[in-house]
Design an enzyme around this catalytic site. Structure first.
Site, PDB file in Angstrom:
ATOM      1  N   ASP A 223       1.023  -1.473  -3.823  1.00 26.94           N
ATOM      2  CA  ASP A 223       0.291  -2.730  -3.703  1.00 26.94           C
ATOM      3  C   ASP A 223       1.277  -3.886  -3.852  1.00 26.94           C
ATOM      4  O   ASP A 223       2.413  -3.701  -4.305  1.00 26.94           O
ATOM      5  CB  ASP A 223      -0.788  -2.806  -4.789  1.00 26.94           C
ATOM      6  CG  ASP A 223      -1.903  -3.791  -4.491  1.00 26.94           C
ATOM      7  OD1 ASP A 223      -1.785  -4.550  -3.515  1.00 26.94           O
ATOM      8  OD2 ASP A 223      -2.886  -3.803  -5.246  1.00 26.94           O
TER       9      ASP A 223
ATOM     10  N   CYS B  76     -12.543  -1.562  -1.534  1.00 29.42           N
ATOM     11  CA  CYS B  76     -12.588  -1.789  -2.977  1.00 29.42           C
ATOM     12  C   CYS B  76     -13.392  -3.053  -3.299  1.00 29.42           C
ATOM     13  O   CYS B  76     -13.605  -3.911  -2.445  1.00 29.42           O
ATOM     14  CB  CYS B  76     -11.174  -1.910  -3.541  1.00 29.42           C
ATOM     15  SG  CYS B  76     -11.114  -1.674  -5.341  1.00 29.42           S
TER      16      CYS B  76
END
Length: 213
Positions: free
Chosen positions: A132, A9
């Site tokens: 996360d 990412c």
């Protein structure tokens, strides 16, 4: 156990994108969030998307973005997947998936078992939940290099596919995969030399570590 899929990412340059492709990552994440050091403009996104075409999945990361911002990102980056990283509800996620016909992932901040249990609310609304780390109030929602207790999601058998993010690096990702059995891993700051600056060697080391299991 099948090898976990890999998402790199915060890709913002052609060089970083090529490094992810050479490392055989499955997804490249483009951040559409102006407060992030990894934010890309529509022009940058368009260039990266063209280079990524047919070579790696294109994931657009949004944080409580409005319809206009999402439409602009879709037009420029021709996204395959939306990753919603804010306080988006299951209803908002389902609406976006239906409107654009792309996969939708929802990142969930985890610090307790109760946080992980919130994933069930997104069943039928998203294609994947991404567990996360919870970041401190007032900071960025991700990309901070923070991890959480992986035991909270080890072997998770919820009603929607899932993945793991938060503080994953070349040094700990193999352990994370072994402990949790996650089908997908997502890294950003873990393969950087500075915020927003991807380290190509670390990208390759991360991919090798994932495949070492």
């Amino acid at each position: 156990m099948p090898t976990a899929a890999i998402k790199i990412c915060g890709i913002s340059t052609s060089e970083a994108l090529e490094a992810a492709i050479r490392a055989r990552a499955d997804h490249a994440g483009f951040v559409f969030f102006p407060k992030s050091p990894r934010n890309v403009t529509p022009a940058q996104a368009a260039q990266l998307a063209e280079r990524a075409e047919g070579r790696i999945g294109r994931v657009g990361l949004f944080v409580d973005a409005d319809d206009a911002a999402i439409a602009q990102a879709v037009a420029s980056a021709r996204l395959d997947t939306f990753q919603l990283h804010g306080s988006e509800t299951p209803q908002r996620a389902a609406e976006l998936r239906a409107r654009y016909g792309v996969a939708v992932w929802k990142a969930l901040s985890v610090a307790t078992a109760e946080d992980a249990a919130k994933a069930a609310a997104y069943a039928g609304a998203v294609d994947l939940v991404l567990f996360d780390a919870k970041t401190p109030k007032g900071t960025l929602p991700g990309g901070m290099g923070l991890s959480f207790d992986w035991k909270l999601v080890a072997g998770w058998k919820g009603p929607v596919p899932w993945g793991l993010a938060g503080g994953l690096t070349p040094d700990n990702v193999a352990e994370a995969v072994r402990l949790t059995g996650t089908p997908l891993v997502d890294t950003s700051s873990g393969v950087e030399s500075a915020p927003g600056i991807k380290d190509h060697d670390r990208i390759h080391a991360f991919a090798r570590a994932v495949r070492s299991n």
